[in-house]
Design a protein around this motif. Structure first.
Motif, PDB file in Angstrom:
ATOM      1  N   GLN A 181       0.851  -1.185   0.000  1.00  0.00           N
ATOM      2  CA  GLN A 181       0.000   0.000   0.000  1.00  0.00           C
ATOM      3  C   GLN A 181       0.892   1.242   0.000  1.00  0.00           C
ATOM      4  O   GLN A 181       1.401   1.652   1.046  1.00  0.00           O
ATOM      5  N   PRO A 182       1.112   1.838  -1.154  1.00  0.00           N
ATOM      6  CA  PRO A 182       1.991   3.017  -1.192  1.00  0.00           C
ATOM      7  C   PRO A 182       1.351   4.202  -0.480  1.00  0.00           C
ATOM      8  O   PRO A 182       0.122   4.295  -0.394  1.00  0.00           O
ATOM      9  N   VAL A 183       2.176   5.090   0.025  1.00  0.00           N
ATOM     10  CA  VAL A 183       1.682   6.329   0.621  1.00  0.00           C
ATOM     11  C   VAL A 183       1.087   7.185  -0.496  1.00  0.00           C
ATOM     12  O   VAL A 183       1.736   7.402  -1.529  1.00  0.00           O
ATOM     13  N   ALA A 184      -0.134   7.645  -0.311  1.00  0.00           N
ATOM     14  CA  ALA A 184      -0.804   8.452  -1.331  1.00  0.00           C
ATOM     15  C   ALA A 184      -0.076   9.776  -1.525  1.00  0.00           C
ATOM     16  O   ALA A 184       0.587  10.288  -0.608  1.00  0.00           O
ATOM     17  N   MET A 185      -0.200  10.363  -2.717  1.00  0.00           N
ATOM     18  CA  MET A 185       0.539  11.578  -3.042  1.00  0.00           C
ATOM     19  C   MET A 185       0.275  12.689  -2.029  1.00  0.00           C
ATOM     20  O   MET A 185       1.205  13.361  -1.570  1.00  0.00           O
ATOM     21  N   GLN A 186      -0.990  12.879  -1.640  1.00  0.00           N
ATOM     22  CA  GLN A 186      -1.315  13.965  -0.724  1.00  0.00           C
ATOM     23  C   GLN A 186      -0.825  13.722   0.699  1.00  0.00           C
ATOM     24  O   GLN A 186      -0.799  14.629   1.529  1.00  0.00           O
ATOM     25  N   ASP A 187      -0.387  12.478   0.987  1.00  0.00           N
ATOM     26  CA  ASP A 187       0.071  12.136   2.332  1.00  0.00           C
ATOM     27  C   ASP A 187       1.589  11.999   2.435  1.00  0.00           C
ATOM     28  O   ASP A 187       2.103  11.579   3.480  1.00  0.00           O
ATOM     29  N   LEU A 188       2.295  12.336   1.385  1.00  0.00           N
ATOM     30  CA  LEU A 188       3.755  12.207   1.407  1.00  0.00           C
ATOM     31  C   LEU A 188       4.353  13.041   2.532  1.00  0.00           C
ATOM     32  O   LEU A 188       3.969  14.190   2.742  1.00  0.00           O
ATOM     33  N   ALA A 189       5.315  12.476   3.237  1.00  0.00           N
ATOM     34  CA  ALA A 189       5.886  13.137   4.415  1.00  0.00           C
ATOM     35  C   ALA A 189       6.554  14.461   4.071  1.00  0.00           C
ATOM     36  O   ALA A 189       6.531  15.400   4.860  1.00  0.00           O
ATOM     37  N   ASN A 190       7.153  14.553   2.899  1.00  0.00           N
ATOM     38  CA  ASN A 190       7.884  15.757   2.503  1.00  0.00           C
ATOM     39  C   ASN A 190       7.257  16.406   1.269  1.00  0.00           C
ATOM     40  O   ASN A 190       7.959  16.901   0.386  1.00  0.00           O
ATOM     41  N   LEU A 191       5.933  16.402   1.234  1.00  0.00           N
ATOM     42  CA  LEU A 191       5.200  16.823   0.039  1.00  0.00           C
ATOM     43  C   LEU A 191       5.593  18.213  -0.448  1.00  0.00           C
ATOM     44  O   LEU A 191       5.880  18.409  -1.624  1.00  0.00           O
ATOM     45  N   LYS A 192       5.631  19.196   0.447  1.00  0.00           N
ATOM     46  CA  LYS A 192       5.908  20.574   0.031  1.00  0.00           C
ATOM     47  C   LYS A 192       7.277  20.705  -0.611  1.00  0.00           C
ATOM     48  O   LYS A 192       7.442  21.346  -1.658  1.00  0.00           O
ATOM     49  N   SER A 193       8.266  20.088   0.000  1.00  0.00           N
ATOM     50  CA  SER A 193       9.618  20.157  -0.548  1.00  0.00           C
ATOM     51  C   SER A 193       9.722  19.409  -1.862  1.00  0.00           C
ATOM     52  O   SER A 193      10.373  19.867  -2.805  1.00  0.00           O
ATOM     53  N   ILE A 194       9.091  18.250  -1.951  1.00  0.00           N
ATOM     54  CA  ILE A 194       9.181  17.429  -3.156  1.00  0.00           C
ATOM     55  C   ILE A 194       8.507  18.111  -4.349  1.00  0.00           C
ATOM     56  O   ILE A 194       9.026  18.121  -5.469  1.00  0.00           O
ATOM     57  N   GLN A 195       7.343  18.727  -4.116  1.00  0.00           N
ATOM     58  CA  GLN A 195       6.577  19.298  -5.223  1.00  0.00           C
ATOM     59  C   GLN A 195       7.263  20.504  -5.842  1.00  0.00           C
ATOM     60  O   GLN A 195       7.204  20.711  -7.050  1.00  0.00           O
ATOM     61  N   LYS A 196       7.922  21.285  -4.994  1.00  0.00           N
ATOM     62  CA  LYS A 196       8.592  22.501  -5.441  1.00  0.00           C
ATOM     63  C   LYS A 196       7.619  23.361  -6.257  1.00  0.00           C
ATOM     64  O   LYS A 196       6.564  23.725  -5.759  1.00  0.00           O
ATOM     65  N   ALA A 270      13.685  13.519  -6.425  1.00  0.00           N
ATOM     66  CA  ALA A 270      13.187  12.282  -7.042  1.00  0.00           C
ATOM     67  C   ALA A 270      13.425  11.098  -6.104  1.00  0.00           C
ATOM     68  O   ALA A 270      12.561  10.230  -5.918  1.00  0.00           O
ATOM     69  N   THR A 271      14.616  11.060  -5.499  1.00  0.00           N
ATOM     70  CA  THR A 271      14.920  10.024  -4.521  1.00  0.00           C
ATOM     71  C   THR A 271      13.967  10.127  -3.333  1.00  0.00           C
ATOM     72  O   THR A 271      13.416   9.121  -2.849  1.00  0.00           O
ATOM     73  N   GLY A 272      13.769  11.363  -2.848  1.00  0.00           N
ATOM     74  CA  GLY A 272      12.871  11.576  -1.715  1.00  0.00           C
ATOM     75  C   GLY A 272      11.449  11.144  -2.006  1.00  0.00           C
ATOM     76  O   GLY A 272      10.752  10.597  -1.141  1.00  0.00           O
ATOM     77  N   LEU A 273      10.989  11.360  -3.233  1.00  0.00           N
ATOM     78  CA  LEU A 273       9.644  10.930  -3.616  1.00  0.00           C
ATOM     79  C   LEU A 273       9.526   9.411  -3.523  1.00  0.00           C
ATOM     80  O   LEU A 273       8.538   8.885  -3.001  1.00  0.00           O
ATOM     81  N   CYS A 274      10.521   8.698  -4.013  1.00  0.00           N
ATOM     82  CA  CYS A 274      10.511   7.229  -3.929  1.00  0.00           C
ATOM     83  C   CYS A 274      10.496   6.761  -2.479  1.00  0.00           C
ATOM     84  O   CYS A 274       9.756   5.845  -2.107  1.00  0.00           O
ATOM     85  N   LEU A 275      11.317   7.385  -1.645  1.00  0.00           N
ATOM     86  CA  LEU A 275      11.366   7.017  -0.232  1.00  0.00           C
ATOM     87  C   LEU A 275      10.022   7.284   0.436  1.00  0.00           C
ATOM     88  O   LEU A 275       9.506   6.451   1.190  1.00  0.00           O
ATOM     89  N   ASN A 276       9.446   8.460   0.169  1.00  0.00           N
ATOM     90  CA  ASN A 276       8.163   8.809   0.781  1.00  0.00           C
ATOM     91  C   ASN A 276       7.057   7.839   0.380  1.00  0.00           C
ATOM     92  O   ASN A 276       6.175   7.513   1.172  1.00  0.00           O
ATOM     93  N   ILE A 277       7.076   7.381  -0.846  1.00  0.00           N
ATOM     94  CA  ILE A 277       6.068   6.420  -1.309  1.00  0.00           C
ATOM     95  C   ILE A 277       6.131   5.127  -0.487  1.00  0.00           C
ATOM     96  O   ILE A 277       5.126   4.486  -0.221  1.00  0.00           O
ATOM     97  N   LEU A 278       7.347   4.758  -0.055  1.00  0.00           N
ATOM     98  CA  LEU A 278       7.538   3.578   0.782  1.00  0.00           C
ATOM     99  C   LEU A 278       7.330   3.867   2.266  1.00  0.00           C
ATOM    100  O   LEU A 278       7.480   2.986   3.106  1.00  0.00           O
ATOM    101  N   GLY A 279       6.995   5.115   2.586  1.00  0.00           N
ATOM    102  CA  GLY A 279       6.769   5.482   3.987  1.00  0.00           C
ATOM    103  C   GLY A 279       8.006   5.899   4.718  1.00  0.00           C
ATOM    104  O   GLY A 279       8.031   5.914   5.953  1.00  0.00           O
ATOM    105  N   ILE A 280       9.056   6.260   3.975  1.00  0.00           N
ATOM    106  CA  ILE A 280      10.330   6.643   4.597  1.00  0.00           C
ATOM    107  C   ILE A 280      10.530   8.149   4.441  1.00  0.00           C
ATOM    108  O   ILE A 280      10.713   8.636   3.324  1.00  0.00           O
ATOM    109  N   PRO A 281      10.514   8.938   5.528  1.00  0.00           N
ATOM    110  CA  PRO A 281      10.814  10.361   5.412  1.00  0.00           C
ATOM    111  C   PRO A 281      12.308  10.557   5.177  1.00  0.00           C
ATOM    112  O   PRO A 281      13.112   9.685   5.496  1.00  0.00           O
ATOM    113  N   TYR A 282      12.673  11.694   4.600  1.00  0.00           N
ATOM    114  CA  TYR A 282      14.105  11.917   4.335  1.00  0.00           C
ATOM    115  C   TYR A 282      14.470  13.341   4.717  1.00  0.00           C
ATOM    116  O   TYR A 282      13.571  14.187   4.844  1.00  0.00           O
TER     117      TYR A 282
END
Length: 282
Positions: A181-196, A270-282
């Motif tokens: 169950q991947p972390v949904a886009m709106q729930d990513l731990a570092n969403l603001k930084s990742i989206q830029k 891009a790396t952070g997005l992959c980690l966040n999808i797996l539930g790993i904050p960076y």
């Protein structure tokens, strides 16, 4: 009943002549002693353990240390405190090493990766899975949670050892690996930084690409997840991408995954997005 069983066959003893202490924790050396008794009961090779114990003139545990080392059950070399509480993962490893494979016939279906807190790459994974499949371990809840880092009580140890010694006491359990169950886009731990500066639609495109890259590493041990993503991110860059600090979205995952052009910051996000999808904050 479990305490009676292990006590009467001599696999465990009380802490005094009249008290077993079911809630007390189990130590490393106590575990090794019990494992030696199990091995002796199953195999009976070489000098009988009972003779070694009777001839012993040193510390009570010395014959067990020698027996365990000789039969490759466990080595206490390098352990500072043999009276420290043992972790459940180490307990399972030692019990598994104490008996031959034929004593652990599979009666249960437990898929690889199905025990939620036992990564299949963990050093204790093979013993734990073997004990689950043999009906000796069943977990602490309906999910089959094992809690490998926690301590184990003497009462729980009695239950496990009695099932090893008497196959009629073994219990059924069926565990299947939960779907990723991947972390949904709106729930990513570092969403603001990742989206830029990417729009939601642009980020969604990058998210889908990152999900495809990250999904194969779901359920692995953390170190393997990190290594897998690092290698995959690098390989993707080396096959057709370009480095830039001028192209649009050079510093975000949309530039990396969709436009194929990124800077160090873009690779990082891009790396952070992959980690966040797996539930790993960076």
């Amino acid at each position: 009943d479990n305490v009676r069983s292990v006590y009467e066959v001599g696999l465990m003893a009380g802490v005094t002549d009249t008290r077993f202490d079911t809630e007390g924790s189990l130590t490393i050396i106590q575990t090794v002693a019990m494992a030696c008794r199990l091995h002796s009961a199953h195999c009976g090779e070489g000098t009988p353990l009972e003779e070694m114990v009777e001839a012993n003139s040193g510390a009570w545990y010395q014959p067990y240390v020698e027996y365990a080392d000789f039969h490759e059950i466990a080595s206490l070399e390098g352990i500072d405190d043999i009276n420290a509480d043992i972790a459940r993962g180490d307990f399972a490893w030692i019990m598994w090493a104490a008996v031959p494979d034929e004593a652990l016939a599979e009666i249960n279906s437990v898929e690889d990766g199905a025990i939620p807190d036992v990564p299949i790459t963990g050093y204790y994974a093979a013993p734990v899975y073997a004990l689950y499949r043999a009906g000796i371990l069943t977990g602490n809840d309906a999910k089959g949670t094992f809690t490998p880092e926690s301590t184990i009580s003497r009462g729980a140890a009695a239950a496990i050892i009695s099932r090893i010694a008497d196959s009629s006491l073994r219990r059924p359990v069926t565990l299947t690996k939960a779907a990723f169950q991947p972390v949904a886009m709106q729930d990513l731990a570092n969403l603001k930084s990742i989206q830029k500066k990417a729009t939601d639609q642009e980020l969604a495109q990058a998210y889908d690409e990152a999900l495809a890259l990250a999904a194969p590493y779901a359920g692995m041990a953390l170190e393997d997840q990190l290594m897998g993503i690092a290698v995959s991110i690098r390989e993707r860059f080396e096959h057709g991408m370009s480095y830039s600090m001028e192209t649009e979205h050079y510093h975000d995952p949309y530039g990396y995954f969709i436009l194929g052009s990124a800077s160090c910051a873009g690779c990082t996000r891009a790396t952070g997005l992959c980690l966040n999808i797996l539930g790993i904050p960076y």
